[in-house]
Enzyme design. Structure first.
Site, mmCIF file in Angstrom:
data_model
loop_
_atom_site.group_PDB
_atom_site.id
_atom_site.type_symbol
_atom_site.label_atom_id
_atom_site.label_comp_id
_atom_site.label_asym_id
_atom_site.label_seq_id
_atom_site.Cartn_x
_atom_site.Cartn_y
_atom_site.Cartn_z
ATOM 1 N N GLN A 1 0.841 -1.196 0.000
ATOM 2 C CA GLN A 1 0.000 0.000 0.000
ATOM 3 C C GLN A 1 0.878 1.248 0.000
ATOM 4 O O GLN A 1 1.922 1.269 0.652
ATOM 5 C CB GLN A 1 -0.879 0.036 1.246
ATOM 6 N N CYS B 1 -6.305 7.395 5.253
ATOM 7 C CA CYS B 1 -5.561 7.747 6.467
ATOM 8 C C CYS B 1 -6.055 9.090 7.028
ATOM 9 O O CYS B 1 -6.149 10.078 6.298
ATOM 10 C CB CYS B 1 -4.067 7.821 6.145
ATOM 11 N N LYS C 1 -8.245 1.942 -0.767
ATOM 12 C CA LYS C 1 -8.805 1.818 0.597
ATOM 13 C C LYS C 1 -9.216 3.213 1.024
ATOM 14 O O LYS C 1 -8.401 4.136 0.993
ATOM 15 C CB LYS C 1 -7.744 1.245 1.536
ATOM 16 N N HIS D 1 -13.833 1.838 4.819
ATOM 17 C CA HIS D 1 -13.958 1.937 6.284
ATOM 18 C C HIS D 1 -14.965 3.054 6.535
ATOM 19 O O HIS D 1 -14.652 4.231 6.320
ATOM 20 C CB HIS D 1 -12.587 2.253 6.896
ATOM 21 N N GLY E 1 -8.684 -5.375 11.135
ATOM 22 C CA GLY E 1 -7.416 -4.906 11.687
ATOM 23 C C GLY E 1 -7.287 -5.241 13.159
ATOM 24 O O GLY E 1 -6.845 -6.322 13.544
ATOM 25 N N ARG E 2 -7.753 -4.296 13.991
ATOM 26 C CA ARG E 2 -7.552 -4.445 15.435
ATOM 27 C C ARG E 2 -8.158 -5.729 15.973
ATOM 28 O O ARG E 2 -7.591 -6.369 16.852
ATOM 29 C CB ARG E 2 -8.113 -3.209 16.149
HETATM 30 C C1 FMN Z 1 -2.461 2.322 14.713
HETATM 31 C C2 FMN Z 1 -3.150 2.245 13.383
HETATM 32 C C3 FMN Z 1 -2.398 2.306 12.211
HETATM 33 C C4 FMN Z 1 -3.029 2.234 10.953
HETATM 34 N N1 FMN Z 1 -2.265 2.267 9.811
HETATM 35 C C5 FMN Z 1 -2.882 2.181 8.592
HETATM 36 C C6 FMN Z 1 -2.135 2.158 7.368
HETATM 37 O O1 FMN Z 1 -0.904 2.214 7.333
HETATM 38 N N2 FMN Z 1 -2.839 2.070 6.204
HETATM 39 C C7 FMN Z 1 -4.206 1.992 6.175
HETATM 40 O O2 FMN Z 1 -4.800 1.912 5.107
HETATM 41 N N3 FMN Z 1 -4.928 1.987 7.311
HETATM 42 C C8 FMN Z 1 -4.306 2.072 8.500
HETATM 43 N N4 FMN Z 1 -5.047 2.012 9.640
HETATM 44 C C9 FMN Z 1 -6.510 1.773 9.528
HETATM 45 C C10 FMN Z 1 -6.819 0.276 9.539
HETATM 46 O O3 FMN Z 1 -6.272 -0.374 8.412
HETATM 47 C C11 FMN Z 1 -8.343 0.010 9.554
HETATM 48 O O4 FMN Z 1 -8.900 0.646 8.434
HETATM 49 C C12 FMN Z 1 -8.996 0.550 10.819
HETATM 50 O O5 FMN Z 1 -8.268 0.189 11.972
HETATM 51 C C13 FMN Z 1 -10.431 0.026 10.948
HETATM 52 O O6 FMN Z 1 -10.457 -1.382 10.928
HETATM 53 P P1 FMN Z 1 -10.513 -2.274 12.291
HETATM 54 O O7 FMN Z 1 -11.635 -1.701 13.114
HETATM 55 O O8 FMN Z 1 -10.773 -3.660 11.814
HETATM 56 O O9 FMN Z 1 -9.197 -2.091 12.984
HETATM 57 C C14 FMN Z 1 -4.434 2.104 10.894
HETATM 58 C C15 FMN Z 1 -5.182 2.032 12.070
HETATM 59 C C16 FMN Z 1 -4.572 2.094 13.300
HETATM 60 C C17 FMN Z 1 -5.410 2.002 14.546
#
Ligand code: FMN
Length: 312
Positions: free
Chosen positions: A62, A92, A130, A159, A215-216
């Site tokens: 990405q 982001c 994304k 998202h 993610g989380r």
């Molecule tokens: C600490 C942190 C770092 C993240 N870094 C990125 C990233 O580098 N690229 C990206 O597209 N999304 C990034 N995200 C967003 C996640 O990919 C994801 O879209 C977001 O956490 C929601 O999904 P989840 O609820 O399943 O975690 C980040 C989120 C967090 C919390």
């Protein structure tokens, strides 16, 4: 159902992804955290290491950027490395990047997105996007999707929060539904899937979904993708053994190329913000890890975590 591990800067780096693929599984696609050019044309060594050499299965690099020049740099760089897929970050929410019209900061400027895609798309590498549902308002969604509809895009991961919300507030499922209606490209759902029940609720609401990104939730319960696919690992001892293996692999990998307690701990400790939830007494576990100021104390805190047992 296809399941992707979401990119999380500081968490899902190559060390974590490789350990996850080796010991846990259940993931169909991995993404690098975003790569970004420094001073317009330099890529940091740590970012190069994410994609060079091209050895990880099902890895989609990405990148983030707001100009045709950056888009072409990443496209050609990734094609040269042999990648067949790349992902453009339009989601982001970090204020420093948003101010520069990067990530979700580009969503209010659909003309610029159009200009970049017109000049940058190339048949040699597939593009996915994304994105959030807008930066300031979900009213931005329609214009962005109508631009994306004009181009060949393999997948759009949505998202459903606004950029300005950061990670706060509820996900906007109405706006997600609108994205599914408006987009002619396949839409992947991403956001707040933390349990099997969350996944089932999501599928009830959007029965035509074929792909999700987590993610989380996958850091807090590394077996969640397997649970969703009905491949749950039933014994708690078995899960504990796998947690030990994935942690051991991550530890050894950092130990092999970083030097000194401080550097190693600066990589390992943050993971536990989410990873602690895989264990019973997660708050005590996280507190013990956070307090550890040396490798010796860290190892003692890890031993404490494993004594608590794996959460069901
Ligand atoms: C600490 C942190 C770092 C993240 N870094 C990125 C990233 O580098 N690229 C990206 O597209 N999304 C990034 N995200 C967003 C996640 O990919 C994801 O879209 C977001 O956490 C929601 O999904 P989840 O609820 O399943 O975690 C980040 C989120 C967090 C919390």
């Amino acid at each position: 159902m296809k399941i992707a591990l979401a990119p999380l800067q500081g968490f899902t780096d190559l060390v974590f992804r490789r350990a996850f693929a080796k010991y846990i599984g259940g993931i169909d696609q991995f993404y690098t955290p975003f790569l970004v050019l420094q001073k317009g044309d330099e890529l940091r060594t740590s970012h190069r290491r994410e994609v060079e050499p091209n050895v990880e299965e099902n890895l989609v690099p990405q990148f983030i950027g707001n100009s045709l020049k950056e888009f072409i740099f990443f496209r050609d760089y990734l094609i040269d490395l042999g990648y067949k897929k790349m992902n453009w970050n339009l989601g982001c929410p970090f204020p420093m990047l948003v101010k520069k019209k990067k990530g979700s900061g580009l969503l209010p400027f659909p003309d610029l997105i159009e200009e970049i895609l017109s000049g940058g798309l190339d048949d040699r590498i597939e593009l996915s996007v994304k994105m959030r549902i807008g930066y300031d308002s979900s009213d931005e969604l329609g214009a962005v999707l109508s631009v994306l509809n004009q181009f060949k895009i393999a997948e759009i991961i949505v998202h459903p929060r606004l950029g300005k919300q950061l990670y706060k507030g509820e996900v906007d499922l109405k706006a997600f539904e609108q994205a599914m209606v408006l987009s002619k490209h396949p839409i992947t759902y991403n956001g707040d899937i933390n349990s099997l029940e969350d996944f089932q609720r999501c599928l009830e609401q959007f029965p035509s979904l074929e792909s999700i990104m987590i993610g989380r939730g996958l850091l807090k319960d590394v077996f969640l993708a397997k649970k969703i696919k009905g491949e749950d690992i039933s014994s708690s001892q078995e899960r504990l053994d796998l947690l030990e293996k994935i942690h051991g692999e991550i530890y050894d990998s950092y130990d092999s190329y970083l030097s000194g307690d401080t550097q190693i701990l600066s990589k390992l400790k943050p993971i536990w913000e989410y990873f602690a939830s895989n264990f019973n007494n997660e708050r005590k576990v996280y507190k013990a890890i956070k307090k550890a100021g040396s490798i010796k104390k860290y190892n003692a805190a890890v031993a404490f975590a494993f004594q608590q047992g794996a959460k069901d």
